[in-house]
Design an enzyme around this catalytic site. Structure first.
Site, PDB file in Angstrom:
ATOM      1  N   SER A  40       1.145  -5.694  -0.974  1.00 33.69           N
ATOM      2  CA  SER A  40       0.094  -5.042  -1.756  1.00 33.69           C
ATOM      3  C   SER A  40      -0.736  -5.991  -2.602  1.00 33.69           C
ATOM      4  O   SER A  40      -1.914  -5.750  -2.827  1.00 33.69           O
ATOM      5  CB  SER A  40       0.700  -3.948  -2.637  1.00 33.69           C
ATOM      6  OG  SER A  40       1.796  -4.429  -3.363  1.00 33.69           O
TER       7      SER A  40
ATOM      8  N   HIS B  48      -0.061   0.088   2.586  1.00 30.45           N
ATOM      9  CA  HIS B  48      -1.420  -0.470   2.677  1.00 30.45           C
ATOM     10  C   HIS B  48      -1.918  -0.620   4.107  1.00 30.45           C
ATOM     11  O   HIS B  48      -3.046  -1.043   4.324  1.00 30.45           O
ATOM     12  CB  HIS B  48      -1.485  -1.823   1.964  1.00 30.45           C
ATOM     13  CG  HIS B  48      -1.420  -1.680   0.480  1.00 30.45           C
ATOM     14  ND1 HIS B  48      -2.509  -1.310  -0.273  1.00 30.45           N
ATOM     15  CD2 HIS B  48      -0.385  -1.798  -0.373  1.00 30.45           C
ATOM     16  CE1 HIS B  48      -2.148  -1.230  -1.538  1.00 30.45           C
ATOM     17  NE2 HIS B  48      -0.866  -1.523  -1.626  1.00 30.45           N
TER      18      HIS B  48
ATOM     19  N   LYS C  82      -3.361   6.189  -0.462  1.00 33.48           N
ATOM     20  CA  LYS C  82      -4.274   5.049  -0.325  1.00 33.48           C
ATOM     21  C   LYS C  82      -5.346   5.379   0.712  1.00 33.48           C
ATOM     22  O   LYS C  82      -6.224   6.171   0.423  1.00 33.48           O
ATOM     23  CB  LYS C  82      -3.462   3.786  -0.071  1.00 33.48           C
ATOM     24  CG  LYS C  82      -2.765   3.414  -1.394  1.00 33.48           C
ATOM     25  CD  LYS C  82      -1.739   2.366  -1.345  1.00 33.48           C
ATOM     26  CE  LYS C  82      -1.184   2.182  -2.767  1.00 33.48           C
ATOM     27  NZ  LYS C  82       0.153   1.632  -2.815  1.00 33.48           N
TER      28      LYS C  82
HETATM   29  C1  LIG Z   1       1.261   1.972  -3.688  1.00 30.56           C
HETATM   30  C2  LIG Z   1       2.529   1.566  -3.044  1.00 30.56           C
HETATM   31  C3  LIG Z   1       3.667   2.375  -3.092  1.00 30.56           C
HETATM   32  C4  LIG Z   1       3.698   3.635  -3.922  1.00 30.56           C
HETATM   33  O1  LIG Z   1       3.019   4.670  -3.320  1.00 30.56           O
HETATM   34  P1  LIG Z   1       2.501   5.879  -4.244  1.00 30.56           P
HETATM   35  O2  LIG Z   1       2.208   6.955  -3.267  1.00 30.56           O
HETATM   36  O3  LIG Z   1       1.325   5.391  -4.981  1.00 30.56           O
HETATM   37  O4  LIG Z   1       3.650   6.225  -5.153  1.00 30.56           O
HETATM   38  C5  LIG Z   1       4.789   1.973  -2.411  1.00 30.56           C
HETATM   39  N1  LIG Z   1       4.808   0.819  -1.715  1.00 30.56           N
HETATM   40  C6  LIG Z   1       3.742   0.004  -1.657  1.00 30.56           C
HETATM   41  C7  LIG Z   1       3.829  -1.262  -0.875  1.00 30.56           C
HETATM   42  C8  LIG Z   1       2.580   0.352  -2.325  1.00 30.56           C
HETATM   43  O5  LIG Z   1       1.536  -0.474  -2.294  1.00 30.56           O
END
Ligand SMILES: *Cc1c(COP(=O)(O)O)cnc(C)c1O
Length: 398
Positions: A189, A217, A248
């Site tokens: 991320s 991502h 996302k």
């Molecule tokens: C954003 C993210 C999460 C968390 O996901 P949410 O739905 O925002 O709780 C988990 N793992 C990674 C690698 C992320 O980038």
């Protein structure tokens, strides 16, 4: 009102205040900022528009008219909340079943299970699959929710060097336990690079381990249909368990795990963050179904995203900025010093561009960076404005 910090009764707050002061002194103090419009190609702040390189809404689907309509229709038909957890009384709506089936088709797996967030998916899944006596192997740069899941599980934790299959192999060789779980982000991320999944899969076969791929991502972003890191590498294997978020590129909210039917059934019976939390809200659930449909049927958004990503990477490199190369929309512009990265981020904002300064503890010490994320909906004019701003502030980058 008395001053909390000066009141003996509240000495517990004094220690909190002290710690906050230390954060401030180290340039690590953080406070959420609020915006007056959607997290989109531009964001509104105090009457100004800023080009936004600070959103994971990569395809712009959170403001797609059909996705919004789906959310509104579901609110009218099913209300704003689900009212109960999935396994108890009336918590599971037909919408949840449809979304899980949609995710399974999208990820080309037998089944999928829905969580309220990606964070909860990681914490619930890892702690369900391994426990004391088992071993979990985790990449040094994995997301905090992966790390928390590992800790909560009580399994012995082995941290391997970032994206380093050779280091992972050595740790696997010296391990002895009944269950072995390898966990890795598909796309990292804060760095935007990829896990070496083909090598990791070979190791998993050799050492009889599972792999949990956190594709937060990559979902919607990588591969022709946006299925994620596995589609990118053209990999498929029952040992590969896919986890993702709907928050996302899908542009909504929620998390999921997709994999073999038996595994998903097990998680529905074992993952505490699935069992003991209220089912995702109907508008969110319906919006995610619609968004996943669009995301698969309209690959043009991903093409646009890739084009924009290449353009921005090329432009920044021509200006002398340094970052890892990669096929993702995440561009980590390396600065190093936390105070300097904040100065740069502020300067970019005065030139109409929003780019977050990422500092410890989100990233390791000495690797503070500007994390620029590009979107499919950025216009050529947006990207020109971004590059012009980066050119003006270049002198502040040490
Ligand atoms: C954003 C993210 C999460 C968390 O996901 P949410 O739905 O925002 O709780 C988990 N793992 C990674 C690698 C992320 O980038």
């Amino acid at each position: 009102m008395t001053n909390l910090a000066g009141n003996k009764t509240y000495s517990v707050f004094n220690s909190l205040a002290e710690e906050l002061t230390q954060f401030q002194a180290a340039g690590l103090y953080r406070k959420p900022r609020s915006f007056t419009g959607p997290s989109s190609r531009v964001v509104a702040k105090e009457g100004r528009e800023l080009v936004c390189l600070a959103s994971n809404n990569y395809l712009g689907l959170s403001t797609h008219p059909s996705v919004i309509d789906a959310a509104m229709a579901a609110a009218r038909s099913f209300g704003t909340g689900s009212g109960a957890s999935r396994l108890v009384s009336s918590g599971t709506l037909e919408l949840h079943v449809r979304l899980e089936a949609t995710i399974a088709r999208f990820k080309e797996t037998e089944d999928a299970v829905l969580f309220s967030s990606g964070y909860m998916a990681n914490v619930g899944t890892i702690s369900a699959l391994v426990g004391p006596g088992d071993m979990v192997f985790t990449d040094k740069l994995n997301h905090a929710s992966v790390i928390d899941g590992c800790r909560l599980s009580g399994a012995r934790m082995r941290v391997y060097h970032h994206a380093d299959a050779i280091d992972l192999q050595q740790l696997l060789q010296s391990s002895s336990s009944s269950r072995r779980l390898i966990v890795t982000d598909g796309v990292f991320s804060m760095d935007g690079d990829l896990a070496p999944l083909p090598e990791i899969l070979e190791l998993a076969k050799l050492f009889d381990a599972w792999i949990l791929v956190d594709d937060a991502h990559a979902t919607g972003v990588l591969g022709h249909y946006g299925r994620g890191t596995l589609e990118y590498y053209n990999l498929r294997h029952p040992r590969l368990i896919q986890l993702g978020t709907l928050s996302k590129a899908v542009g909504v909210e929620g998390g999921f795990v997709a994999g073999p039917r038996i595994l998903i059934e097990y998680l529905r019976n074992k993952a505490r963050t699935f069992i003991y939390s209220t089912a995702p809200a109907p508008p969110v659930t319906a919006a995610a179904i619609k968004s996943l449909e669009i995301l698969q049927n309209e690959p043009k958004w991903r093409e646009q995203l890739r084009n924009n990503s290449v353009k921005l990477r090329e432009g920044l490199r021509a200006l002398g900025y340094t970052f890892l190369n990669g096929p993702t929309p995440i561009i980590p512009v390396m600065i190093g010093d936390p105070a300097q990265v904040v100065t740069l981020s502020r300067a970019l904002e005065t030139h109409g561009v929003l780019v977050p300064a990422i500092r410890p503890p989100t990233v390791p010490k000495g690797t503070s960076r500007l994390r620029a994320t590009v979107m499919a909906t950025h216009t050529p004019g947006d990207l020109e404005q971004v590059l012009a701003a980066f050119e003006v502030v270049r002198g502040l980058a040490g």
